[in-house]
Design a protein around this motif. Structure first.
Motif, short mmCIF file in Angstrom:
data_model
loop_
_atom_site.label_atom_id
_atom_site.label_comp_id
_atom_site.label_asym_id
_atom_site.label_seq_id
_atom_site.Cartn_x
_atom_site.Cartn_y
_atom_site.Cartn_z
N ALA A 113 -2.89 4.53 11.00
CA ALA A 113 -2.16 4.49 9.73
C ALA A 113 -0.93 5.41 9.80
O ALA A 113 0.17 5.02 9.36
CB ALA A 113 -3.07 4.91 8.58
N ARG A 114 -1.09 6.58 10.33
CA ARG A 114 0.04 7.51 10.43
C ARG A 114 1.11 6.98 11.36
O ARG A 114 2.31 7.15 11.10
CB ARG A 114 -0.47 8.87 10.89
CG ARG A 114 -1.27 9.61 9.81
CD ARG A 114 -1.89 10.88 10.34
NE ARG A 114 -2.58 11.62 9.27
CZ ARG A 114 -3.49 12.55 9.48
NH1 ARG A 114 -3.84 12.89 10.72
NH2 ARG A 114 -4.06 13.17 8.44
N GLU A 115 0.70 6.33 12.45
CA GLU A 115 1.68 5.76 13.37
C GLU A 115 2.47 4.63 12.71
O GLU A 115 3.68 4.53 12.87
CB GLU A 115 0.96 5.26 14.62
CG GLU A 115 0.46 6.39 15.51
CD GLU A 115 -0.50 5.92 16.59
OE1 GLU A 115 -1.06 4.81 16.45
OE2 GLU A 115 -0.71 6.67 17.56
N LEU A 116 1.78 3.79 11.95
CA LEU A 116 2.47 2.71 11.25
C LEU A 116 3.42 3.26 10.20
O LEU A 116 4.55 2.78 10.05
CB LEU A 116 1.45 1.77 10.60
CG LEU A 116 0.58 0.95 11.56
CD1 LEU A 116 -0.48 0.19 10.79
CD2 LEU A 116 1.44 -0.02 12.39
N LEU A 117 2.99 4.27 9.46
CA LEU A 117 3.85 4.86 8.43
C LEU A 117 5.05 5.56 9.05
O LEU A 117 6.16 5.50 8.50
CB LEU A 117 3.04 5.84 7.59
CG LEU A 117 2.00 5.20 6.65
CD1 LEU A 117 1.03 6.26 6.13
CD2 LEU A 117 2.68 4.48 5.49
N SER A 118 4.88 6.21 10.18
CA SER A 118 6.00 6.91 10.81
C SER A 118 7.07 5.94 11.30
O SER A 118 8.25 6.28 11.30
CB SER A 118 5.49 7.76 11.98
OG SER A 118 5.04 6.94 13.04
N GLN A 119 6.66 4.74 11.69
CA GLN A 119 7.64 3.74 12.12
C GLN A 119 8.52 3.29 10.96
O GLN A 119 9.71 3.04 11.13
CB GLN A 119 6.92 2.52 12.70
CG GLN A 119 6.19 2.77 14.00
CD GLN A 119 5.41 1.55 14.42
OE1 GLN A 119 5.82 0.42 14.23
NE2 GLN A 119 4.25 1.79 15.02
N ARG A 120 7.93 3.18 9.79
CA ARG A 120 8.65 2.66 8.63
C ARG A 120 9.36 3.76 7.85
O ARG A 120 10.36 3.50 7.20
CB ARG A 120 7.69 1.92 7.70
CG ARG A 120 7.11 0.64 8.31
CD ARG A 120 8.17 -0.38 8.62
NE ARG A 120 7.64 -1.62 9.13
CZ ARG A 120 7.35 -2.68 8.41
NH1 ARG A 120 7.52 -2.66 7.11
NH2 ARG A 120 6.88 -3.77 8.98
N LEU B 114 4.04 0.83 2.15
CA LEU B 114 4.07 -0.11 3.25
C LEU B 114 3.84 -1.50 2.69
O LEU B 114 2.79 -1.80 2.12
CB LEU B 114 2.97 0.24 4.26
CG LEU B 114 2.97 -0.56 5.57
CD1 LEU B 114 4.19 -0.21 6.41
CD2 LEU B 114 1.69 -0.29 6.34
N ASP B 115 4.83 -2.37 2.82
CA ASP B 115 4.73 -3.76 2.36
C ASP B 115 4.69 -4.68 3.58
O ASP B 115 5.62 -4.68 4.37
CB ASP B 115 5.93 -4.14 1.49
CG ASP B 115 5.97 -3.34 0.20
OD1 ASP B 115 4.89 -3.01 -0.33
OD2 ASP B 115 7.08 -3.04 -0.28
N LEU C 61 0.85 -1.19 0.00
CA LEU C 61 0.00 0.00 0.00
C LEU C 61 0.88 1.24 0.00
O LEU C 61 1.79 1.36 0.82
CB LEU C 61 -0.90 0.02 1.24
CG LEU C 61 -1.93 -1.10 1.38
CD1 LEU C 61 -2.55 -1.07 2.77
CD2 LEU C 61 -3.02 -0.95 0.32
N THR C 62 0.60 2.15 -0.93
CA THR C 62 1.30 3.43 -0.88
C THR C 62 0.79 4.21 0.34
O THR C 62 -0.26 3.88 0.92
CB THR C 62 1.05 4.26 -2.14
OG1 THR C 62 -0.34 4.62 -2.19
CG2 THR C 62 1.44 3.48 -3.39
#
Length: 254
Positions: free
Chosen positions: A240-247, A252-253, A215-216
């Protein structure tokens, strides 16, 4: 993996319009806002539904809940998804108190089994059955999950459908956290995401089975906005923002 400890005795308390479930200790095992029984009152129970960021349930799908608690996840899932829901609860007294005091709904889509979740997930009958598996297994001492072996998490993996997700409630600061994470990573081939630890110490793990989900950033945020609108009370955009900030990635794959 036979469970030998005595059954915990469920007890109740109430404060500020909220009814709490305990197992004879101060530790909270579940909660229900009396005027809004289908609401996920505790923040960590909201996060247990984070699999909705990645999968869309249909009436052909099945969900499983390991650990009934105060019935919050079951009430919410029955109201907001069309799925059949199988719940595994070790203690029949917990089911009885939920029926009496926590508005546990009678529903043709709901089936509760009184069994050891560790044995249940290893039963070949469960293999490949569930779109999502929500795992919250604690006793009265609340000192780490009562089922946390590699064999248990491998059973969870096998119980999921070809494309499925498990969410697990852990305590981030407890000594059990590291070996649970290691066992989940091994069982799920490293495909694991963690939501940030809550103020109460709960930390939700999301583990994936099946083809890789790519997912982009925008796709994930768009999906999160849809989830937040459709599913009452879920702060999905924040997740979603928390997951993206970790990576710190554009895609996100998992």
């Amino acid at each position: 993996m036979i469970r030998t400890q005595e059954l915990d005795h469920p007890t109740l308390s109430e404060s500020g319009g909220v009814r709490y479930l305990h197992f004879g200790t101060e530790w909270i095992q579940g909660a229900m806002r009396i005027r809004k029984p289908s609401e996920l009152f505790l923040a960590y129970t909201q996060q247990m539904m984070a699999w909705l960021l990645f999968l869309t349930p249909s009436k052909e799908d099945k969900l499983a809940i390991l650990g009934l608690g105060a019935g919050s996840l079951l009430r919410y899932s029955l109201k907001h998804t069309p799925c059949q829901i199988d719940t595994v609860e070790w203690n029949p007294a917990v089911t009885s108190i939920c029926q009496a005091y926590f508005r546990l709904p009678g529903n043709v889509r709901s089936h509760i089994t009184h069994a050891d979740a560790g044995l249940w997930v290893c039963d070949p009958q469960q293999r490949g059955q569930y779109l999502a598996l929500m795992v919250d297994l604690y006793d009265g001492e609340a000192q780490g999950p009562v089922r946390d072996s590699l064999e248990f998490y491998q059973g969870c993996y096998r119980s999921l459908a070809d494309q499925g997700i498990m969410t697990v409630n852990l305590f981030g600061s407890h000594h059990s956290f590291e070996h649970n994470i290691e066992h989940i990573r091994q069982a799920f081939k490293g495909r694991v995401l963690l939501l940030p630890e809550m103020d109460e110490g709960n930390q939700i793990v999301i583990a994936f089975k099946g083809s890789v989900l790519s997912l982009t950033t925008q796709e994930l945020l768009d999906r999160a906005e849809h989830v937040q609108v459709k599913y009452e009370g879920l702060p999905a955009v924040r997740w979603a923002r928390e997951l993206l900030s970790q990576r710190s990635v554009e895609q996100l794959d998992v």
